[in-house]
Design a protein around this motif. Structure first.
Motif, PDB file in Angstrom:
ATOM      1  N   PRO A  95       0.797  -1.236   0.000  1.00 50.93           N
ATOM      2  CA  PRO A  95       0.000   0.000   0.000  1.00 50.93           C
ATOM      3  C   PRO A  95       0.827   1.282   0.000  1.00 50.93           C
ATOM      4  CG  PRO A  95      -0.915  -1.588   1.536  1.00 50.93           C
ATOM      5  CD  PRO A  95       0.369  -2.185   1.029  1.00 50.93           C
ATOM      6  N   VAL A  96       1.981   1.289   0.655  1.00 46.09           N
ATOM      7  CA  VAL A  96       2.801   2.501   0.689  1.00 46.09           C
ATOM      8  C   VAL A  96       3.345   2.811  -0.705  1.00 46.09           C
ATOM      9  CG1 VAL A  96       4.903   3.530   1.629  1.00 46.09           C
ATOM     10  CG2 VAL A  96       3.407   2.215   3.114  1.00 46.09           C
ATOM     11  N   ARG A  97       3.683   1.758  -1.452  1.00 51.96           N
ATOM     12  CA  ARG A  97       4.238   1.958  -2.796  1.00 51.96           C
ATOM     13  C   ARG A  97       3.157   2.284  -3.830  1.00 51.96           C
ATOM     14  NH1 ARG A  97       9.469   0.708  -2.472  1.00 51.96           N
ATOM     15  NH2 ARG A  97       9.618   2.646  -3.611  1.00 51.96           N
ATOM     16  N   VAL A  98       1.917   1.954  -3.523  1.00 46.95           N
ATOM     17  CA  VAL A  98       0.830   2.274  -4.449  1.00 46.95           C
ATOM     18  C   VAL A  98       0.788   3.783  -4.677  1.00 46.95           C
ATOM     19  CG1 VAL A  98      -1.707   2.385  -4.649  1.00 46.95           C
ATOM     20  CG2 VAL A  98      -0.593   0.226  -4.052  1.00 46.95           C
ATOM     21  N   LYS A  99       1.003   4.558  -3.631  1.00 47.82           N
ATOM     22  CA  LYS A  99       1.018   6.022  -3.763  1.00 47.82           C
ATOM     23  C   LYS A  99       2.133   6.468  -4.712  1.00 47.82           C
ATOM     24  CE  LYS A  99      -1.166   7.892   0.372  1.00 47.82           C
ATOM     25  NZ  LYS A  99      -1.684   6.709   1.055  1.00 47.82           N
ATOM     26  N   CYS A 100       3.281   5.782  -4.650  1.00 44.66           N
ATOM     27  CA  CYS A 100       4.400   6.085  -5.555  1.00 44.66           C
ATOM     28  C   CYS A 100       3.989   5.816  -7.001  1.00 44.66           C
ATOM     29  CB  CYS A 100       5.605   5.220  -5.208  1.00 44.66           C
ATOM     30  SG  CYS A 100       6.179   5.395  -3.514  1.00 44.66           S
ATOM     31  N   ALA A 101       3.375   4.662  -7.220  1.00 45.81           N
ATOM     32  CA  ALA A 101       2.998   4.262  -8.579  1.00 45.81           C
ATOM     33  C   ALA A 101       1.919   5.177  -9.146  1.00 45.81           C
ATOM     34  CB  ALA A 101       2.512   2.810  -8.579  1.00 45.81           C
ATOM     35  N   LEU A 102       1.058   5.698  -8.276  1.00 49.35           N
ATOM     36  CA  LEU A 102      -0.068   6.508  -8.743  1.00 49.35           C
ATOM     37  C   LEU A 102       0.262   7.991  -8.884  1.00 49.35           C
ATOM     38  CD1 LEU A 102      -3.147   4.958  -6.896  1.00 49.35           C
ATOM     39  CD2 LEU A 102      -2.626   4.874  -9.341  1.00 49.35           C
ATOM     40  N   LEU A 103       1.418   8.416  -8.349  1.00 55.70           N
ATOM     41  CA  LEU A 103       1.728   9.857  -8.347  1.00 55.70           C
ATOM     42  C   LEU A 103       1.584  10.493  -9.732  1.00 55.70           C
ATOM     43  CD1 LEU A 103       2.761  12.461  -7.024  1.00 55.70           C
ATOM     44  CD2 LEU A 103       5.092  11.654  -7.461  1.00 55.70           C
ATOM     45  N   ALA A 104       2.233   9.916 -10.737  1.00 57.16           N
ATOM     46  CA  ALA A 104       2.184  10.494 -12.089  1.00 57.16           C
ATOM     47  C   ALA A 104       0.745  10.559 -12.593  1.00 57.16           C
ATOM     48  CB  ALA A 104       3.038   9.656 -13.040  1.00 57.16           C
ATOM     49  N   TRP A 105      -0.036   9.559 -12.227  1.00 56.81           N
ATOM     50  CA  TRP A 105      -1.400   9.432 -12.766  1.00 56.81           C
ATOM     51  C   TRP A 105      -2.369  10.373 -12.079  1.00 56.81           C
ATOM     52  CZ3 TRP A 105      -1.998   6.512 -17.095  1.00 56.81           C
ATOM     53  CH2 TRP A 105      -0.866   5.761 -17.464  1.00 56.81           C
ATOM     54  N   THR A 106      -2.212  10.560 -10.770  1.00 56.73           N
ATOM     55  CA  THR A 106      -3.101  11.522 -10.096  1.00 56.73           C
ATOM     56  C   THR A 106      -2.744  12.947 -10.542  1.00 56.73           C
ATOM     57  OG1 THR A 106      -1.632  11.490  -8.165  1.00 56.73           O
ATOM     58  CG2 THR A 106      -3.569  10.108  -8.051  1.00 56.73           C
ATOM     59  N   THR A 107      -1.447  13.169 -10.814  1.00 58.45           N
ATOM     60  CA  THR A 107      -1.013  14.478 -11.317  1.00 58.45           C
ATOM     61  C   THR A 107      -1.595  14.713 -12.713  1.00 58.45           C
ATOM     62  OG1 THR A 107       1.024  14.238 -10.042  1.00 58.45           O
ATOM     63  CG2 THR A 107       1.019  15.935 -11.750  1.00 58.45           C
ATOM     64  N   LEU A 108      -1.618  13.668 -13.515  1.00 59.17           N
ATOM     65  CA  LEU A 108      -2.233  13.730 -14.845  1.00 59.17           C
ATOM     66  C   LEU A 108      -3.734  14.009 -14.736  1.00 59.17           C
ATOM     67  CD1 LEU A 108      -2.243  13.042 -17.974  1.00 59.17           C
ATOM     68  CD2 LEU A 108      -2.728  10.695 -17.271  1.00 59.17           C
ATOM     69  N   GLU A 109      -4.377  13.320 -13.807  1.00 61.83           N
ATOM     70  CA  GLU A 109      -5.828  13.463 -13.627  1.00 61.83           C
ATOM     71  C   GLU A 109      -6.184  14.919 -13.298  1.00 61.83           C
ATOM     72  OE1 GLU A 109      -7.361  11.122 -10.378  1.00 61.83           O
ATOM     73  OE2 GLU A 109      -9.258  10.820 -11.438  1.00 61.83           O
TER      74      GLU A 109
END
Ligand code: ZN
Length: 150
Positions: free
Chosen positions: A115-129
């Motif tokens: 779960p802690v790394r999920v935030k890392c993986a999603l960073l680019a995508w939430t920024t895109l969103e």
């Protein structure tokens, strides 16, 4: 093994470049890990033509941003939103549809177990969103300039 793909993107991030101009720009941070990203999208109509994603952080965040920069050029906003939802789903245990081209993103599927790394993986995508939302919010054509083109 999936780690090789992640490390390859980490060592040579595909989106680490400057664009001649950008139509959508956004910055994102993941304070939990210290990851930061600066995202720049060049559009032609409702299609993404180029992506600069300068991510500084751990291997997962940098690789995810790099995979995104590799996948998005040529995609319409609608296709991009579909990809975004798919990847968010993957990080919560929902497999991508078999007929969807997700490039190297499948290498990050195992991250959902951490779960802690999920935030890392999603960073680019939430920024895109957020960048895409800001586009909808300024439909009058109020284009923002990123100042990257000195
Ligand atoms: Zn991270």
């Amino acid at each position: 093994m999936y780690r090789d793909v992640v490390l390859d993107h980490y060592r040579a991030p595909r989106g680490k470049k400057k664009l001649a101009h950008c139509d959508l720009r956004n910055e994102g941070q993941n304070p939990v890990c210290g990851d930061e990203i600066s995202l720049c999208l060049a559009l032609a109509g409702d299609r993404i033509v180029d992506v600069a994603a300068d991510c500084r952080g751990c291997s997962i965040s940098v690789a995810s941003a790099s995979m995104m920069a590799e996948l998005l050029p040529g995609k319409s906003i609608t296709e991009t939103e579909h990809l975004l939802e798919t990847f968010k789903g993957m990080m919560h245990g929902i497999s991508a549809p078999a007929d969807l081209e997700i490039g190297d993103l499948d290498a990050l599927e195992g991250v959902q177990k951490f779960p802690v790394r999920v935030k890392c993986a999603l960073l680019a995508w939430t920024t895109l969103e957020e960048a895409l939302k800001s586009r909808k919010g300024s439909a009058s054509g109020n284009r923002s300039h990123c100042g990257d083109h000195e």
